[in-house]
Design an enzyme around this catalytic site. Structure first.
Site, PDB file in Angstrom:
ATOM      1  N   HIS A  31      38.115  35.747  49.288  1.00  0.00           N
ATOM      2  CA  HIS A  31      36.852  35.914  48.582  1.00  0.00           C
ATOM      3  C   HIS A  31      35.941  36.833  49.389  1.00  0.00           C
ATOM      4  CE1 HIS A  31      37.392  31.539  46.896  1.00  0.00           C
ATOM      5  NE2 HIS A  31      38.363  32.360  46.525  1.00  0.00           N
ATOM      6  N   ASP A  49      41.256  21.373  39.304  1.00  0.00           N
ATOM      7  CA  ASP A  49      40.894  22.405  40.263  1.00  0.00           C
ATOM      8  C   ASP A  49      39.374  22.442  40.416  1.00  0.00           C
ATOM      9  OD1 ASP A  49      41.377  24.403  42.090  1.00  0.00           O
ATOM     10  OD2 ASP A  49      42.036  25.894  40.639  1.00  0.00           O
ATOM     11  N   ARG A  91      38.020  19.049  47.731  1.00  0.00           N
ATOM     12  CA  ARG A  91      38.531  19.518  46.449  1.00  0.00           C
ATOM     13  C   ARG A  91      40.022  19.233  46.257  1.00  0.00           C
ATOM     14  NH1 ARG A  91      38.514  26.019  46.445  1.00  0.00           N
ATOM     15  NH2 ARG A  91      40.008  25.654  44.733  1.00  0.00           N
ATOM     16  N   ASP A 146      40.988  34.992  39.832  1.00  0.00           N
ATOM     17  CA  ASP A 146      40.931  34.679  41.264  1.00  0.00           C
ATOM     18  C   ASP A 146      42.327  34.512  41.858  1.00  0.00           C
ATOM     19  OD1 ASP A 146      39.451  33.137  43.704  1.00  0.00           O
ATOM     20  OD2 ASP A 146      41.152  31.939  43.022  1.00  0.00           O
ATOM     21  N   LYS A 147      43.168  33.768  41.195  1.00  0.00           N
ATOM     22  CA  LYS A 147      44.474  33.441  41.785  1.00  0.00           C
ATOM     23  C   LYS A 147      45.351  34.687  41.919  1.00  0.00           C
ATOM     24  CE  LYS A 147      44.026  28.803  39.908  1.00  0.00           C
ATOM     25  NZ  LYS A 147      43.413  28.276  41.136  1.00  0.00           N
ATOM     26  N   GLU A 155      36.546  28.449  31.763  1.00  0.00           N
ATOM     27  CA  GLU A 155      36.893  29.160  32.999  1.00  0.00           C
ATOM     28  C   GLU A 155      38.150  29.994  32.830  1.00  0.00           C
ATOM     29  OE1 GLU A 155      38.058  28.494  37.699  1.00  0.00           O
ATOM     30  OE2 GLU A 155      38.676  27.033  36.194  1.00  0.00           O
ATOM     31  N   ASP A 178      32.038  32.815  39.990  1.00  0.00           N
ATOM     32  CA  ASP A 178      31.671  31.914  41.080  1.00  0.00           C
ATOM     33  C   ASP A 178      31.552  32.648  42.409  1.00  0.00           C
ATOM     34  OD1 ASP A 178      34.370  32.414  41.071  1.00  0.00           O
ATOM     35  OD2 ASP A 178      34.993  30.331  41.312  1.00  0.00           O
ATOM     36  N   HIS A 179      32.237  33.761  42.530  1.00  0.00           N
ATOM     37  CA  HIS A 179      32.183  34.563  43.770  1.00  0.00           C
ATOM     38  C   HIS A 179      32.887  35.881  43.527  1.00  0.00           C
ATOM     39  CE1 HIS A 179      36.409  33.495  44.229  1.00  0.00           C
ATOM     40  NE2 HIS A 179      36.072  32.218  44.105  1.00  0.00           N
ATOM     41  N   THR A 190      36.677  24.438  39.983  1.00  0.00           N
ATOM     42  CA  THR A 190      35.634  24.819  39.025  1.00  0.00           C
ATOM     43  C   THR A 190      35.466  23.797  37.906  1.00  0.00           C
ATOM     44  OG1 THR A 190      35.946  27.146  39.580  1.00  0.00           O
ATOM     45  CG2 THR A 190      34.815  26.663  37.515  1.00  0.00           C
ATOM     46  N   SER A 212      35.326  28.080  45.619  1.00  0.00           N
ATOM     47  CA  SER A 212      34.967  27.715  44.250  1.00  0.00           C
ATOM     48  C   SER A 212      34.314  26.341  44.160  1.00  0.00           C
ATOM     49  CB  SER A 212      36.204  27.758  43.356  1.00  0.00           C
ATOM     50  OG  SER A 212      36.689  29.079  43.251  1.00  0.00           O
ATOM     51  N   HIS A 229      44.004  36.747  44.828  1.00  0.00           N
ATOM     52  CA  HIS A 229      44.535  36.211  46.086  1.00  0.00           C
ATOM     53  C   HIS A 229      45.947  36.741  46.351  1.00  0.00           C
ATOM     54  CE1 HIS A 229      41.543  33.361  47.491  1.00  0.00           C
ATOM     55  NE2 HIS A 229      41.474  32.757  46.309  1.00  0.00           N
ATOM     56  N   ASP A 279      36.568  33.210  37.333  1.00  0.00           N
ATOM     57  CA  ASP A 279      36.740  32.846  38.740  1.00  0.00           C
ATOM     58  C   ASP A 279      37.156  34.078  39.546  1.00  0.00           C
ATOM     59  OD1 ASP A 279      37.638  31.671  41.243  1.00  0.00           O
ATOM     60  OD2 ASP A 279      37.774  29.772  40.169  1.00  0.00           O
TER      61      ASP A 279
END
Length: 454
Positions: A417, A157, A170, A331-332, A326, A373-374, A159, A105, A335, A56
């Site tokens: 992202h 979550d 989501r 990702d987290k 995953e 995913d991105h 994904t 996501s 961020h 992610d």
């Protein structure tokens, strides 16, 4: 021999070119495991199993950062060793179908899970009419495959949610979280929250965090008054909460592993990036807030494969399994502008990639795909650069300094992202379909055709 269409000739030419290119670059140190693997990946045929690994937020910058820090600039991660590599686009869409260039996501996962692009925040439902779209996991179940989902995030979550749930927003993760999904509630005749749907789908293996969602009480329907965990037990699930519990589960019954109240704690720690930078730091390869009883992503992956394979063997099924893995907190931590947390999670994900590839080495009828995913915010910049945002200087395992910059949002705000294309790499039946520049929704078709789903 049947007459080849122009499309088939184009594909054949691309495959021949790819084979030549793959063979030609085998002399590059650590590029991948050899020409024969590339040749084997450029084949049609049916896959018995598919293992899909999602990092992610794991764009090329995140991969490069983890590589530079852990194995060196000229080293190679496990994810770098796939025989075939391409890139795919990740954009979402607005309700009218026009492009939304930066995805979240939920929309991104919906793309590969259903083959349909949707609006940001929506889970496996159409962008305009908000109708559920059948997912690759649902198709796999219909065709007799065992199914599993493993994550380091909450199991509810975005994904993991895209595989076994359909909600308008989501955030509708548990029965108490349904404010933004009024038509999806059980009271309104809908399928319920993501947690409820996930266990109702009877996915064979569900491993991750998110115990707080499954501790919520069901408000309507047949399981009213029970927690979602109790609902899962009624449906036959073995519910476990740590490594010992996971080791003790028996094959033949579905497994729900809830290893944290929220997201699974990260493996590494260090100083977050700061305005003006940080002193040069080495990452701490431990986390006092991560219980020693927490299974690693690689361990969960190993167990999931064992359970899914055992189920199919017990049934004497000709079909195998579909499993999604995953690495969520790449990702987290991106961020949060936390480079050490981010690198540690990428390294943990890479060990799960190795588990999948080791399995495929003895089961060549397994299609293994790794992608993201991105893209995300981290960028490697010159040491002399003075970024306006957040930055940190790391001392790599090679003993060199590396500066990483986070500047996709104002300091103090969550970093964002990006809309870049991301890597997709594969081995096994139909792996050649990842070559070139594809669309994220093409991954759905690749898996569907590899497993011969109808």
């Amino acid at each position: 021999m049947p007459r080849l269409t122009r499309r088939h000739l184009t594909i054949a030419t691309a495959v021949v070119a790819a084979t030549s290119a793959a063979v030609a670059v085998t002399t590059v140190a650590g590029a991948f495991d050899g020409a024969q693997h590339a040749k084997n990946a450029i084949q049609g045929g049916k896959a018995k199993n598919v293992i899909l690994l999602i990092g992610d937020g794991m764009g090329d910058s995140e991969i490069t950062l983890a590589r530079d820090y852990t194995v060196g600039a000229n080293g190679r991660l496990n994810m770098d060793k796939f025989p075939l590599t391409g890139a795919y686009t990740t954009y979402a869409v607005h309700k009218d179908g026009t492009p939304d260039y930066v995805t979240d996501s939920a929309a991104s996962g919906t793309g590969w899970a259903t083959g349909v692009k949707t609006v940001n925040g929506r889970v496996s439902k159409t962008p305009g009419s908000d109708k559920a779209v059948r997912t690759i996991l649902e198709l796999a179940q219909k065709n007799g495959y065992a199914t599993g989902s493993v994550t380091t995030s909450e199991l509810t979550d975005a994904t993991p949610a895209v595989l076994a749930s359909h909600v308008t927003d989501r955030g509708c993760q548990g029965p108490a979280d349904m404010a933004n999904c009024p038509t999806d509630t059980i009271a309104a005749g809908g399928p319920g929250s993501i947690a409820e749907q996930s266990v109702n789908h009877k996915v064979d293996v569900l491993l991750g965090g998110g115990r707080q969602r499954f501790d919520q009480k069901v408000t309507d329907g047949a399981y009213k008054g029970l927690t979602v965990s109790q609902q899962a037990q009624k449906l036959g699930y073995q519910v476990v909460t740590d490594s010992a519990g996971l080791k003790g589960v028996k094959s033949g019954k579905p497994v729900l592993g809830l290893f944290a109240s929220g997201n699974v704690p990260v493996e590494w720690t260090g100083k977050a990036a700061a305005v003006g930078g940080t002193d040069a730091q080495r990452c701490v390869t431990s986390n006092p807030n991560r219980p020693s009883t927490t299974p690693s992503l690689a361990d969960s992956t190993t167990k999931a494969i064992q359970l899914l394979e055992a189920k199919q063997q017990a049934k004497h099924s000709k079909q195998g399994f579909f499993l999604q893995i995953e690495g969520a907190s790449i990702d987290k931590q991106d961020h949060a502008a936390d480079p050490c947390g981010q690198i540690g999670e990428t390294a943990a994900f890479d060990r799960a990639v190795k588990v999948a590839r080791d399995y495929a080495a003895t089961h060549p009828d397994t299609l293994v795909v790794t992608t993201a995913d991105h893209g995300h915010t981290s960028q490697i910049v010159p040491l002399e650069a003075t970024p306006p945002g957040l930055s940190s200087t790391l001392v790599t395992d090679e003993g060199q300094q590396l500066k990483v910059n986070y500047s996709t949002n104002t300091p103090g705000q969550s970093q964002e992202h990006t809309g870049t294309e991301v890597r997709i790499a594969a081995q096994g039946p139909l792996a050649y379909r990842v070559l070139g520049i594809t669309n994220q929704t093409d991954l759905f078709t690749t898996i569907r055709e590899a497993l011969r789903l109808h």
